[in-house]
Write a protein that holds these residues in place. Sequence first.
Motif, PDB file in Angstrom:
ATOM      1  N   GLN A   1       0.828  -1.207   0.000  1.00 28.65           N
ATOM      2  CA  GLN A   1       0.000   0.000   0.000  1.00 28.65           C
ATOM      3  C   GLN A   1       0.860   1.255   0.000  1.00 28.65           C
ATOM      4  OE1 GLN A   1      -3.409   0.119  -0.419  1.00 28.65           O
ATOM      5  NE2 GLN A   1      -2.874   2.257  -0.818  1.00 28.65           N
ATOM      6  N   TYR A   2       1.956   1.238   0.731  1.00 29.70           N
ATOM      7  CA  TYR A   2       2.835   2.405   0.727  1.00 29.70           C
ATOM      8  C   TYR A   2       3.390   2.648  -0.676  1.00 29.70           C
ATOM      9  CZ  TYR A   2       6.199   5.934   1.827  1.00 29.70           C
ATOM     10  OH  TYR A   2       6.887   7.127   1.821  1.00 29.70           O
ATOM     11  N   CYS A   3       3.776   1.591  -1.358  1.00 32.36           N
ATOM     12  CA  CYS A   3       4.297   1.747  -2.727  1.00 32.36           C
ATOM     13  C   CYS A   3       3.249   2.366  -3.644  1.00 32.36           C
ATOM     14  CB  CYS A   3       4.758   0.396  -3.288  1.00 32.36           C
ATOM     15  SG  CYS A   3       6.225  -0.278  -2.472  1.00 32.36           S
ATOM     16  N   ARG A   4       2.010   1.907  -3.548  1.00 29.13           N
ATOM     17  CA  ARG A   4       0.941   2.485  -4.368  1.00 29.13           C
ATOM     18  C   ARG A   4       0.697   3.947  -3.976  1.00 29.13           C
ATOM     19  NH1 ARG A   4      -1.317  -3.019  -3.754  1.00 29.13           N
ATOM     20  NH2 ARG A   4      -2.260  -2.300  -1.821  1.00 29.13           N
ATOM     21  N   ASP A   5       0.707   4.215  -2.673  1.00 30.78           N
ATOM     22  CA  ASP A   5       0.509   5.588  -2.202  1.00 30.78           C
ATOM     23  C   ASP A   5       1.661   6.486  -2.657  1.00 30.78           C
ATOM     24  OD1 ASP A   5      -1.829   4.757  -0.957  1.00 30.78           O
ATOM     25  OD2 ASP A   5      -0.948   4.723   1.060  1.00 30.78           O
ATOM     26  N   TRP A   6       2.873   5.959  -2.651  1.00 30.31           N
ATOM     27  CA  TRP A   6       4.030   6.745  -3.093  1.00 30.31           C
ATOM     28  C   TRP A   6       3.888   7.093  -4.574  1.00 30.31           C
ATOM     29  CZ3 TRP A   6       7.409   9.896  -1.366  1.00 30.31           C
ATOM     30  CH2 TRP A   6       8.517  10.241  -2.142  1.00 30.31           C
ATOM     31  N   ASN A   7       3.462   6.115  -5.358  1.00 29.10           N
ATOM     32  CA  ASN A   7       3.234   6.392  -6.775  1.00 29.10           C
ATOM     33  C   ASN A   7       2.205   7.504  -6.943  1.00 29.10           C
ATOM     34  OD1 ASN A   7       5.083   4.641  -7.873  1.00 29.10           O
ATOM     35  ND2 ASN A   7       3.608   3.020  -8.266  1.00 29.10           N
ATOM     36  N   ALA A   8       1.103   7.419  -6.215  1.00 26.43           N
ATOM     37  CA  ALA A   8       0.059   8.442  -6.315  1.00 26.43           C
ATOM     38  C   ALA A   8       0.609   9.807  -5.894  1.00 26.43           C
ATOM     39  CB  ALA A   8      -1.145   8.060  -5.454  1.00 26.43           C
TER      40      ALA A   8
END
Length: 128
Positions: free
Chosen positions: A108-115
């Motif tokens: 989830q952090y990786c997806r949030d970082w991308n966003a």
Amino acid sequence: MLAAEDAAEVQRWAPVSDAEVDEPAEAEAPPLLLRLSHLAEVLAERVDDVPEGERRAFFHILDSVLADGGQSERDAVATGFLESLMAAADRGFDLRRVWHELGTHLRQYCRDWNAFTGIQSPDWMRSA
């Protein structure tokens, strides 16, 4: 392998011995954030040298820290490890190789970082 790399990184931070007193100077470990950043870079470069079971155990610990650790520990995992791993992916590391091994909070952090950085996460990141 990761433990050995971490120990070597800590040793590199140790000050040189003081020749006048003929005793080794006190070692000071690098900040956790830098140690985890180094481990992300090593993992990206040598992923095949770390057995999957060991990677899973390591990622499980990081996932637990990201979920329940103190603020400085969570920051070290997020900024030190995950953002370095994502940067390695930008330079050619295939994050898909370990994506299924990452825990829920790490993914989830990786997806949030991308966003946060304005990058749309690829389908393989969103479907997991």
